[in-house]
Write a protein that holds these residues in place. Structure first.
Motif, short mmCIF file in Angstrom:
data_model
loop_
_atom_site.label_atom_id
_atom_site.label_comp_id
_atom_site.label_asym_id
_atom_site.label_seq_id
_atom_site.Cartn_x
_atom_site.Cartn_y
_atom_site.Cartn_z
N SER A 37 0.62 -1.16 0.16
CA SER A 37 0.07 -0.07 0.13
C SER A 37 0.77 1.37 0.02
CB SER A 37 -1.01 -0.07 1.19
OG SER A 37 -0.23 -0.26 2.37
N ALA A 38 1.91 1.25 0.62
CA ALA A 38 2.76 2.57 0.81
C ALA A 38 4.08 2.46 -0.37
CB ALA A 38 3.30 2.88 2.21
N GLU A 119 0.55 -8.53 5.02
CA GLU A 119 0.90 -7.20 5.66
C GLU A 119 2.41 -7.26 5.99
OE1 GLU A 119 -0.05 -5.74 10.06
OE2 GLU A 119 -1.80 -5.55 8.74
N VAL A 120 3.07 -6.22 5.63
CA VAL A 120 4.35 -6.09 5.90
C VAL A 120 4.53 -5.18 6.96
CG1 VAL A 120 6.84 -5.51 5.06
CG2 VAL A 120 5.16 -6.64 3.58
N GLU A 131 2.04 -2.11 5.94
CA GLU A 131 1.71 -2.10 4.38
C GLU A 131 1.03 -3.25 4.05
OE1 GLU A 131 4.74 -0.48 1.90
OE2 GLU A 131 5.70 0.71 3.48
N THR A 132 0.05 -3.32 3.28
CA THR A 132 -0.66 -4.43 2.91
C THR A 132 -0.75 -4.67 1.33
OG1 THR A 132 -2.72 -3.42 2.84
CG2 THR A 132 -2.02 -4.26 4.81
N ALA A 133 -1.02 -5.66 0.89
CA ALA A 133 -1.14 -6.08 -0.60
C ALA A 133 -2.34 -7.17 -0.62
CB ALA A 133 -0.11 -6.57 -1.46
N SER A 134 -3.36 -7.03 -1.17
CA SER A 134 -4.44 -7.98 -1.35
C SER A 134 -4.51 -8.69 -2.59
CB SER A 134 -5.63 -7.18 -0.78
OG SER A 134 -5.57 -7.03 0.59
#
Length: 176
Positions: A37-38, A119-120, A131-134
């Motif tokens: 996300s970032a 989620e990192v 920060e996430t990625a889905s």
């Protein structure tokens, strides 16, 4: 040399078989890669099998990629959750990977659409704001059934190729 004057070599036929084999090797889906996300890292996501079915063992394959070099980023703190609708069906606590790639075993219980969120929380032993990625995936049959990589046309091509090889070998009196 055969009666019809056609010269057939064993190497030629073996080459034809090799080409047919290469053309018939199944295709596999490439991993999906998304930025967090970032934008600190890219996340590569894949499953084995590529199209999971309920009740079967599935491997969730996750790799953390350095954005500049697009290589695996070692030493990442992360957690993974799997949601079906509003229900969390699987989750890991915050975990560290030294290698930068993980394979998480999981068994989907029902068919449907699932959301896998990675989620990192840290990179190279430095905490970062989460920060996430889905990733969305479909499991099982019904409305969510996957389209086969090869349809009826592939079967027809294989049958015609096999018949063609038989006819050529009969006409040229080629025996193995």
């Amino acid at each position: 040399m055969s009666r019809s004057g056609v010269k057939v070599s064993a190497i030629g036929l073996l080459g034809a078989f090799a080409i047919m084999t290469i053309l018939m090797v199944p295709a596999y889906a490439d991993p999906i890669v998304k930025p967090t996300s970032a934008g600190t890292l890219n996340i590569s996501f894949d499953t084995t099998p590529a199209t999971p079915n309920p009740g079967d063992q599935t491997e969730l394959k996750i790799s953390f990629l350095n954005k500049q070099s697009n290589t695996v980023q070692p030493h990442v703190d992360y957690k993974v959750s799997v949601m079906q609708g509003d229900n969390q069906v699987f989750g890991t606590p915050v975990t560290h990977t030294a290698e930068g790639a993980v394979s998480i075993p999981f068994q989907f219980q029902t068919a449907g659409t699932y959301q896998v969120t990675v989620e990192v929380q840290g990179v190279v032993f430095q905490p970062i704001p989460p920060e996430t990625a889905s990733f969305t995936m479909n499991v099982g049959a019904g409305d969510n059934a996957s389209v086969p990589e090869f349809g009826p046309l592939a079967g027809m091509i294989i049958a015609i190729s096999t018949i063609g090889v038989i006819i050529v070998s009969k006409k040229t009196q080629f025996h193995i």
